[in-house]
Design an enzyme around this catalytic site. Structure first.
Site, mmCIF file in Angstrom:
data_model
loop_
_atom_site.group_PDB
_atom_site.id
_atom_site.type_symbol
_atom_site.label_atom_id
_atom_site.label_comp_id
_atom_site.label_asym_id
_atom_site.label_seq_id
_atom_site.Cartn_x
_atom_site.Cartn_y
_atom_site.Cartn_z
ATOM 1 N N GLN A 99 88.949 37.603 29.379
ATOM 2 C CA GLN A 99 89.647 38.842 29.373
ATOM 3 C C GLN A 99 89.047 39.979 28.443
ATOM 4 O OE1 GLN A 99 93.676 37.556 27.502
ATOM 5 N NE2 GLN A 99 92.403 36.343 25.997
ATOM 6 N N TYR A 129 108.321 39.355 15.972
ATOM 7 C CA TYR A 129 108.070 38.467 16.924
ATOM 8 C C TYR A 129 107.701 37.171 16.564
ATOM 9 C CZ TYR A 129 106.020 36.453 21.192
ATOM 10 O OH TYR A 129 105.473 35.724 22.263
ATOM 11 N N GLN A 130 107.008 37.064 15.737
ATOM 12 C CA GLN A 130 106.337 35.642 14.768
ATOM 13 C C GLN A 130 107.585 34.752 14.389
ATOM 14 O OE1 GLN A 130 103.396 35.147 16.054
ATOM 15 N NE2 GLN A 130 102.393 37.133 15.936
ATOM 16 N N ASP A 154 96.386 34.105 17.674
ATOM 17 C CA ASP A 154 96.317 34.884 16.723
ATOM 18 C C ASP A 154 96.712 34.097 15.454
ATOM 19 O OD1 ASP A 154 99.336 35.256 16.238
ATOM 20 O OD2 ASP A 154 98.927 36.178 18.036
ATOM 21 N N ASP A 205 93.253 24.063 28.320
ATOM 22 C CA ASP A 205 94.637 24.624 29.059
ATOM 23 C C ASP A 205 95.643 23.646 28.648
ATOM 24 O OD1 ASP A 205 96.140 25.162 31.343
ATOM 25 O OD2 ASP A 205 95.585 23.671 32.245
ATOM 26 N N GLY A 206 96.557 24.584 28.255
ATOM 27 C CA GLY A 206 97.963 23.741 27.666
ATOM 28 C C GLY A 206 98.616 22.882 28.659
ATOM 29 N N ASP A 223 103.404 30.987 23.336
ATOM 30 C CA ASP A 223 103.310 32.364 22.910
ATOM 31 C C ASP A 223 102.238 32.973 23.831
ATOM 32 O OD1 ASP A 223 103.062 35.023 21.741
ATOM 33 O OD2 ASP A 223 101.969 33.935 20.206
ATOM 34 N N SER A 225 101.100 35.758 26.916
ATOM 35 C CA SER A 225 100.719 37.124 27.451
ATOM 36 C C SER A 225 101.751 37.435 28.670
ATOM 37 C CB SER A 225 99.229 37.407 27.811
ATOM 38 O OG SER A 225 98.344 37.280 26.895
ATOM 39 N N TYR A 291 106.428 46.528 21.526
ATOM 40 C CA TYR A 291 106.610 46.095 22.825
ATOM 41 C C TYR A 291 107.351 46.764 23.715
ATOM 42 C CZ TYR A 291 104.644 41.601 21.116
ATOM 43 O OH TYR A 291 103.682 40.518 20.502
#
Length: 326
Positions: A99, A129-130, A154, A205-206, A223, A225, A291
């Protein structure tokens, strides 16, 4: 905005700002975008990490969203509206394997991380958010010992999980190592989450990781996108089944749930689908300026236990003093 028929099953007030946890029969998702000054990619004195010719992106170029000193976030998931932030300096711009990555210092929101043109986090409002995506499920669980984070490169979610001394192991699966790297360099207050010795990092990959670790986690936090491109699979039923398989009995999942003002067409069918196999499924939300529409939701689902509309535990006085939103 389309009107939505919904049944409110439960409402819980969480935190000093009285954020509501609302368990709905029908549910929606969200996210937002920004701007930057009149720089062209590879412009002179602002971009400290310019793209080489070999790195030229095939798709979106984040620098193109900076016009006359403002970053403008425009997205197909929120047509007809945009989010703009005044840019002081571009700190990093490059394309990872997956990306477009842009980090800039804003006029009023501190450093800002943008992926594929969409604001992921700003230093000014990230706590809204967190804290919520982490503490809503964690404090709803009576004794979480092992926690998995999908995405969240992050480090902000890790930072919040680390506030729970009873957690023995914190595992994160982030597929783009560049997100971790730029966060450690430009978002140290979030990336501090990586400093906790309980954290184990997997660049992979989760879904594959969860398939290999069945019935292993008390809480899973995704979390992600927005559901565009590779992240689209994280908003589909198979991914929720993968999380269900990796949960222990009595476990809780909490995922980024998009915006109720914009994405009922995504949220409702997803909620209807996952209710077929999760014991309960509800929707919570938080307010956050950068957001889309100033709001983002969380889908909270359980395995073999009741709803999460009331916390099973509460922060200690010491932890509560450090929280800014929950």
């Amino acid at each position: 905005m389309r009107t939505v028929e919904r049944t409110i099953i439960g409402i819980a007030v969480a935190g000093v700002l009285s954020t509501l946890l609302i368990v709905l029969s029908f549910i929606p998702p969200v996210k937002a975008l920004p701007i930057f000054p009149s720089f062209v990619r590879g412009g002179s004195n602002t971009n400290t990490n310019k793209m080489s010719a070999d790195e030229q992106p095939q798709g979106l170029n984040g620098m193109d969203l900076i016009i006359d000193g403002w970053f403008h976030e425009r997205g197909e998931l929120w047509p007809g509206q945009a989010m703009s932030l005044e840019v002081e300096k571009v700190l990093d711009h490059h394309r990872s394997k997956y990306q477009d990555v842009l980090v800039f210092k804003s006029k009023n929101y501190g450093n800002v991380l943008v992926l594929d043109g969409v604001i992921q986090v700003t230093e000014r409002d990230e706590h809204a958010y967190q804290e919520m995506i982490a503490h809503l499920p964690l404090y709803a669980h009576p004794d979480p010992k092992k926690v998995l984070v999908i995405g969240g490169g992050d480090g902000g979610v890790l930072r919040e999980i680390a506030r729970h001394p009873g957690v023995d192991e914190i595992v994160i699966c982030e597929f783009d190592a560049d997100v971790i790297d730029v966060s450690k360099k430009y978002l140290p207050s979030l990336a501090a989450g990586y400093d906790d010795p309980r954290v184990k990092v997997h660049i992979m990959d989760g879904a594959k990781f969860m398939d290999e670790n069945q019935s292993s986690f008390d809480v899973i936090i995704t979390d992600s996108s927005d559901p565009i491109g590779p992240a689209g699979v994280l908003f589909e039923t198979p991914f929720y089944k993968a999380m269900y398989g990796a949960l222990r009995e009595g476990g809780i999942v909490c995922t980024q749930g998009e915006c109720m003002w914009l994405h009922v067409d995504i949220i409702k069918p997803l909620m209807d689908s996952i209710r077929q196999f999760y014991t309960t499924a509800g929707y919570a939300y938080t307010t956050i300026p950068t957001y889309p529409s100033g709001q983002i939701g969380f889908i909270i689902a359980t395995k073999g236990r009741g709803e999460c509309n009331k916390p099973a535990r509460k922060p200690s006085d010491e932890v509560q003093k450090k929280l800014k939103y929950y």
